[in-house]
Design a protein around this motif. Structure first.
Motif, PDB file in Angstrom:
ATOM      1  N   MET A   1       0.832  -1.164   0.000  1.00  0.00           N
ATOM      2  CA  MET A   1       0.000   0.000   0.000  1.00  0.00           C
ATOM      3  C   MET A   1       0.884   1.237   0.000  1.00  0.00           C
ATOM      4  N   GLU A   2       0.471   2.229  -0.761  1.00  0.00           N
ATOM      5  CA  GLU A   2       1.216   3.479  -0.841  1.00  0.00           C
ATOM      6  C   GLU A   2       0.282   4.665  -0.676  1.00  0.00           C
ATOM      7  N   VAL A   3       0.775   5.687   0.038  1.00  0.00           N
ATOM      8  CA  VAL A   3       0.044   6.938   0.196  1.00  0.00           C
ATOM      9  C   VAL A   3       1.058   8.061   0.043  1.00  0.00           C
ATOM     10  N   SER A   4       0.712   9.061  -0.769  1.00  0.00           N
ATOM     11  CA  SER A   4       1.521  10.274  -0.884  1.00  0.00           C
ATOM     12  C   SER A   4       0.643  11.440  -0.489  1.00  0.00           C
ATOM     13  N   GLN A   5       1.200  12.329   0.332  1.00  0.00           N
ATOM     14  CA  GLN A   5       0.382  13.434   0.826  1.00  0.00           C
ATOM     15  C   GLN A   5       1.249  14.667   1.014  1.00  0.00           C
ATOM     16  N   LYS A   6       0.712  15.806   0.618  1.00  0.00           N
ATOM     17  CA  LYS A   6       1.397  17.081   0.802  1.00  0.00           C
ATOM     18  C   LYS A   6       1.070  17.598   2.201  1.00  0.00           C
ATOM     19  N   LEU A   7       2.101  18.042   2.923  1.00  0.00           N
ATOM     20  CA  LEU A   7       1.923  18.594   4.260  1.00  0.00           C
ATOM     21  C   LEU A   7       2.535  19.985   4.311  1.00  0.00           C
ATOM     22  N   ASN A   8       1.899  20.859   5.049  1.00  0.00           N
ATOM     23  CA  ASN A   8       2.342  22.245   5.159  1.00  0.00           C
ATOM     24  C   ASN A   8       3.272  22.404   6.370  1.00  0.00           C
ATOM     25  N   VAL A   9       4.369  21.666   6.358  1.00  0.00           N
ATOM     26  CA  VAL A   9       5.404  21.753   7.384  1.00  0.00           C
ATOM     27  C   VAL A   9       6.758  21.575   6.689  1.00  0.00           C
ATOM     28  N   GLU A  10       7.815  21.812   7.421  1.00  0.00           N
ATOM     29  CA  GLU A  10       9.158  21.623   6.863  1.00  0.00           C
ATOM     30  C   GLU A  10       9.597  20.172   7.044  1.00  0.00           C
ATOM     31  N   ALA A  11      10.468  19.709   6.164  1.00  0.00           N
ATOM     32  CA  ALA A  11      10.956  18.330   6.216  1.00  0.00           C
ATOM     33  C   ALA A  11      11.607  18.029   7.566  1.00  0.00           C
ATOM     34  N   LYS A  12      12.403  18.960   8.053  1.00  0.00           N
ATOM     35  CA  LYS A  12      13.092  18.740   9.326  1.00  0.00           C
ATOM     36  C   LYS A  12      12.090  18.620  10.471  1.00  0.00           C
ATOM     37  N   GLU A  13      11.038  19.449  10.454  1.00  0.00           N
ATOM     38  CA  GLU A  13      10.011  19.376  11.496  1.00  0.00           C
ATOM     39  C   GLU A  13       9.309  18.018  11.469  1.00  0.00           C
ATOM     40  N   PHE A  14       8.961  17.564  10.270  1.00  0.00           N
ATOM     41  CA  PHE A  14       8.270  16.278  10.143  1.00  0.00           C
ATOM     42  C   PHE A  14       9.165  15.146  10.620  1.00  0.00           C
ATOM     43  N   PHE A  15      10.410  15.150  10.179  1.00  0.00           N
ATOM     44  CA  PHE A  15      11.314  14.062  10.563  1.00  0.00           C
ATOM     45  C   PHE A  15      11.588  14.074  12.059  1.00  0.00           C
ATOM     46  N   ASN A  16      11.696  15.256  12.662  1.00  0.00           N
ATOM     47  CA  ASN A  16      11.899  15.340  14.111  1.00  0.00           C
ATOM     48  C   ASN A  16      10.713  14.746  14.866  1.00  0.00           C
ATOM     49  N   ALA A  17       9.493  15.023  14.384  1.00  0.00           N
ATOM     50  CA  ALA A  17       8.298  14.461  15.029  1.00  0.00           C
ATOM     51  C   ALA A  17       8.280  12.942  14.869  1.00  0.00           C
ATOM     52  N   LEU A  18       8.637  12.474  13.695  1.00  0.00           N
ATOM     53  CA  LEU A  18       8.699  11.031  13.445  1.00  0.00           C
ATOM     54  C   LEU A  18       9.764  10.385  14.328  1.00  0.00           C
ATOM     55  N   ALA A  19      10.929  11.004  14.417  1.00  0.00           N
ATOM     56  CA  ALA A  19      12.023  10.472  15.243  1.00  0.00           C
ATOM     57  C   ALA A  19      11.626  10.436  16.723  1.00  0.00           C
ATOM     58  N   SER A  20      10.912  11.455  17.190  1.00  0.00           N
ATOM     59  CA  SER A  20      10.438  11.470  18.581  1.00  0.00           C
ATOM     60  C   SER A  20       9.472  10.330  18.832  1.00  0.00           C
ATOM     61  N   SER A  21       8.613  10.062  17.867  1.00  0.00           N
ATOM     62  CA  SER A  21       7.657   8.964  17.983  1.00  0.00           C
ATOM     63  C   SER A  21       8.373   7.611  18.038  1.00  0.00           C
ATOM     64  N   VAL A  22       9.382   7.444  17.203  1.00  0.00           N
ATOM     65  CA  VAL A  22      10.162   6.205  17.188  1.00  0.00           C
ATOM     66  C   VAL A  22      10.907   6.045  18.515  1.00  0.00           C
ATOM     67  N   ALA A  23      11.505   7.128  19.006  1.00  0.00           N
ATOM     68  CA  ALA A  23      12.236   7.080  20.283  1.00  0.00           C
ATOM     69  C   ALA A  23      11.292   6.700  21.423  1.00  0.00           C
ATOM     70  N   TYR A  24      10.081   7.234  21.410  1.00  0.00           N
ATOM     71  CA  TYR A  24       9.088   6.897  22.432  1.00  0.00           C
ATOM     72  C   TYR A  24       8.741   5.410  22.353  1.00  0.00           C
ATOM     73  N   ASP A  25       8.539   4.902  21.148  1.00  0.00           N
ATOM     74  CA  ASP A  25       8.214   3.483  20.965  1.00  0.00           C
ATOM     75  C   ASP A  25       9.338   2.598  21.508  1.00  0.00           C
ATOM     76  N   ILE A  26      10.571   2.964  21.214  1.00  0.00           N
ATOM     77  CA  ILE A  26      11.717   2.194  21.701  1.00  0.00           C
ATOM     78  C   ILE A  26      11.754   2.226  23.228  1.00  0.00           C
ATOM     79  N   SER A  27      11.551   3.402  23.804  1.00  0.00           N
ATOM     80  CA  SER A  27      11.563   3.542  25.267  1.00  0.00           C
ATOM     81  C   SER A  27      10.466   2.699  25.910  1.00  0.00           C
ATOM     82  N   GLN A  28       9.271   2.710  25.324  1.00  0.00           N
ATOM     83  CA  GLN A  28       8.164   1.921  25.862  1.00  0.00           C
ATOM     84  C   GLN A  28       8.451   0.422  25.770  1.00  0.00           C
ATOM     85  N   ALA A  29       9.069   0.012  24.667  1.00  0.00           N
ATOM     86  CA  ALA A  29       9.336  -1.413  24.447  1.00  0.00           C
ATOM     87  C   ALA A  29      10.474  -1.942  25.309  1.00  0.00           C
TER      88      ALA A  29
END
Length: 150
Positions: A1-29
């Motif tokens: 499955m593939e989804v492409s979507q335009k977001l009104n944020v900067e690449a660095k902001e998006f990746f930082n939010a994604l990285a924070s989510s991954v770090a939280y998942d690792i911490s929980q696990a």
């Protein structure tokens, strides 16, 4: 499955939010405090997840690609097969970003792979909506963080 979507944020902001989510998942696990800057391509950890039937599975997670701010790929291996998710972030000419999300599964056997293909065909529309809502939620979260910082 593939989804492409335009977001009104900067690449660095998006990746930082994604990285924070991954770090939280690792911490929980793992029960260990992990910061986004400690994550790298090749990072591995184990976690427990419930499947759609409510059964708990042990999952081996491998972060295959972690390249800020452009891509994140992780594989989730269970006894039934391996799910792979992939985010690619690219700057758009209008100052926004395009996020390309892909998700797939490779079964441990032909029957698991075939079953996944059949089931995913039925749920494809709902899955795409789920991913689109998740990306929109991330965009809203990032914009909310901007407001708090200013």
């Amino acid at each position: 499955m593939e989804v492409s979507q335009k977001l009104n944020v900067e690449a660095k902001e998006f990746f930082n939010a994604l990285a924070s989510s991954v770090a939280y998942d690792i911490s929980q696990a793992t029960g260990k405090k992990v910061n986004p800057d400690q994550i790298y391509s090749g990072y591995r950890y184990k976690k427990k997840m419930k499947n759609k039937m409510g059964q708990e599975n042990h999952v081996d997670v491998v972060i295959k690609q972690f390249v800020s701010p452009s891509c994140y790929e992780a594989s989730f291996r269970t006894s039934h097969g391996t799910n792979v998710i992939f985010y690619e972030v690219e700057d758009s000419k209008d100052g926004n970003i395009m996020v390309h999300y892909r998700e797939g599964f490779e079964g441990e056997s032909t029957s698991y792979s075939l079953n996944y293909k059949i089931v995913s065909w039925f749920y494809q529309k709902g899955s795409k909506k789920r991913v689109s809502r998740m990306l929109s939620s991330m965009e809203s979260f990032i914009k909310g963080q901007r407001t708090k910082e200013n």
